[in-house]
Structures are given as C-alpha cells and as structure tokens.
Motif scaffolding. Structure first.
Motif, PDB file in Angstrom:
ATOM      1  N   VAL A  85       0.864  -1.178   0.000  1.00  0.00           N
ATOM      2  CA  VAL A  85       0.000   0.000   0.000  1.00  0.00           C
ATOM      3  C   VAL A  85       0.903   1.232   0.000  1.00  0.00           C
ATOM      4  O   VAL A  85       1.561   1.518   0.997  1.00  0.00           O
ATOM      5  N   ALA A 117      -1.769   6.111  -1.404  1.00  0.00           N
ATOM      6  CA  ALA A 117      -3.018   5.355  -1.558  1.00  0.00           C
ATOM      7  C   ALA A 117      -3.607   4.965  -0.204  1.00  0.00           C
ATOM      8  O   ALA A 117      -4.427   4.060  -0.125  1.00  0.00           O
ATOM      9  N   THR A 171      -7.543   3.359   5.943  1.00  0.00           N
ATOM     10  CA  THR A 171      -8.020   2.808   4.683  1.00  0.00           C
ATOM     11  C   THR A 171      -6.867   2.904   3.699  1.00  0.00           C
ATOM     12  O   THR A 171      -6.199   3.941   3.616  1.00  0.00           O
ATOM     13  N   ARG A 219      -5.266   1.140  -0.300  1.00  0.00           N
ATOM     14  CA  ARG A 219      -5.490   0.316  -1.487  1.00  0.00           C
ATOM     15  C   ARG A 219      -4.158  -0.189  -2.027  1.00  0.00           C
ATOM     16  O   ARG A 219      -3.225   0.580  -2.251  1.00  0.00           O
ATOM     17  N   SER A 220      -4.074  -1.507  -2.221  1.00  0.00           N
ATOM     18  CA  SER A 220      -2.909  -2.120  -2.845  1.00  0.00           C
ATOM     19  C   SER A 220      -3.285  -2.491  -4.271  1.00  0.00           C
ATOM     20  O   SER A 220      -4.127  -3.365  -4.485  1.00  0.00           O
ATOM     21  N   ASN A 221      -2.669  -1.821  -5.254  1.00  0.00           N
ATOM     22  CA  ASN A 221      -2.963  -2.130  -6.654  1.00  0.00           C
ATOM     23  C   ASN A 221      -2.358  -3.463  -7.074  1.00  0.00           C
ATOM     24  O   ASN A 221      -2.953  -4.205  -7.849  1.00  0.00           O
ATOM     25  N   LYS A 251      -4.562  -6.020  -5.560  1.00  0.00           N
ATOM     26  CA  LYS A 251      -5.963  -5.753  -5.876  1.00  0.00           C
ATOM     27  C   LYS A 251      -6.841  -5.866  -4.626  1.00  0.00           C
ATOM     28  O   LYS A 251      -7.882  -6.519  -4.638  1.00  0.00           O
ATOM     29  N   THR A 275      -8.310  -3.732  -0.936  1.00  0.00           N
ATOM     30  CA  THR A 275      -8.489  -2.534  -0.132  1.00  0.00           C
ATOM     31  C   THR A 275      -8.535  -2.959   1.321  1.00  0.00           C
ATOM     32  O   THR A 275      -9.267  -3.877   1.681  1.00  0.00           O
ATOM     33  N   TYR A 276      -7.731  -2.298   2.137  1.00  0.00           N
ATOM     34  CA  TYR A 276      -7.680  -2.587   3.571  1.00  0.00           C
ATOM     35  C   TYR A 276      -8.368  -1.448   4.308  1.00  0.00           C
ATOM     36  O   TYR A 276      -8.178  -0.283   3.972  1.00  0.00           O
ATOM     37  N   SER A 277      -9.135  -1.811   5.320  1.00  0.00           N
ATOM     38  CA  SER A 277      -9.824  -0.794   6.100  1.00  0.00           C
ATOM     39  C   SER A 277     -10.045  -1.306   7.513  1.00  0.00           C
ATOM     40  O   SER A 277     -10.435  -2.463   7.704  1.00  0.00           O
TER      41      SER A 277
END
Length: 121
Positions: free
Chosen positions: A26, A30, A43, A45-47, A50, A52-54
């Motif tokens: 991450v 992002a 929150t 996002r790891s592209n 793929k 999303t951590y929250s």
C-alpha cells in the motif's frame, strides 16, 4: 493488526502502544490514516494485490495523537501511540469493546510483561 504496550506512571516516553497494520504494497499516497484521541481509522489500497484494507479501532483509553509516530514500509504501517494518561498499569486490552476480534493479535516480539518492563533488554 498486532499490538504490544509499555506503561509508566512517571515517564511519558515509556507510556505507549506499539501497533502494526499488516498492509502489504500500500503506497503512502493510496492510504488514509486518521489518528484521534479515542480511535484510529485506516483505509488503504494495494494495486498489486488488488485489495483494499480498512479498519477502525476504538481505543480502550485516550492516546495523544500529537506525540504518536508512524513508520510506513512496503509490508506494513508501524505506529507508536503515546498513551495520554500516565499509569503504571497496562491497559487490559487495546479496544474499548471487550469482544474478541479475529484480526487483532498480540505482538509477542515486542511484548514485555508489566513486572519486567523496567528491566534492561
């Protein structure tokens, strides 16, 4: 999420929570990290993965966001959160709620028992 803690009734520098959020890949741009006296919200996002951590963590007691530190790596986000109240006793748990959270673990690499925290490592 892993955590450990230290406490001191006299030295604010020794009165903190270690918190690690395992959020691989991450990038800093992002993620959104909000540290409040009573809770932490993250929150990211790891592209590459793929994903999303929250997470939102309402703390057992107050922390001092101004004295807290963060360290971002490719694997995780490490935080040192300063406890607001100087007490010798440890917090009985990290979160305000007494329910067990499946994603929250004790970081035994950083954990020290209350009666051994003043002993040299």
């Amino acid at each position: 999420v892993t955590w450990a803690q230290r406490s001191s009734s006299t030295d604010a520098e020794k009165n903190y929570i270690f918190l690690t959020l395992m959020v691989p890949d991450v990038p800093k741009d992002a993620m959104k990290l909000d540290i409040q006296p009573t809770k932490l919200t993250f929150t990211g996002r790891s592209n590459s993965k793929k994903a999303t951590y929250s997470v939102e963590l309402p703390f057992f007691a107050e922390i001092d966001p101004a004295e807290s530190k963060t360290h971002h790596t490719d694997r995780d986000l490490e935080l040192v959160l300063r406890k607001k109240e100087l007490k010798e006793e440890y917090w009985p748990r990290l979160l305000k709620d007494n329910k067990k959270m499946h994603f929250l673990k004790t970081d035994f690499d950083k954990w020290v028992d209350e009666d051994e925290q003043d002993v040299a490592p």
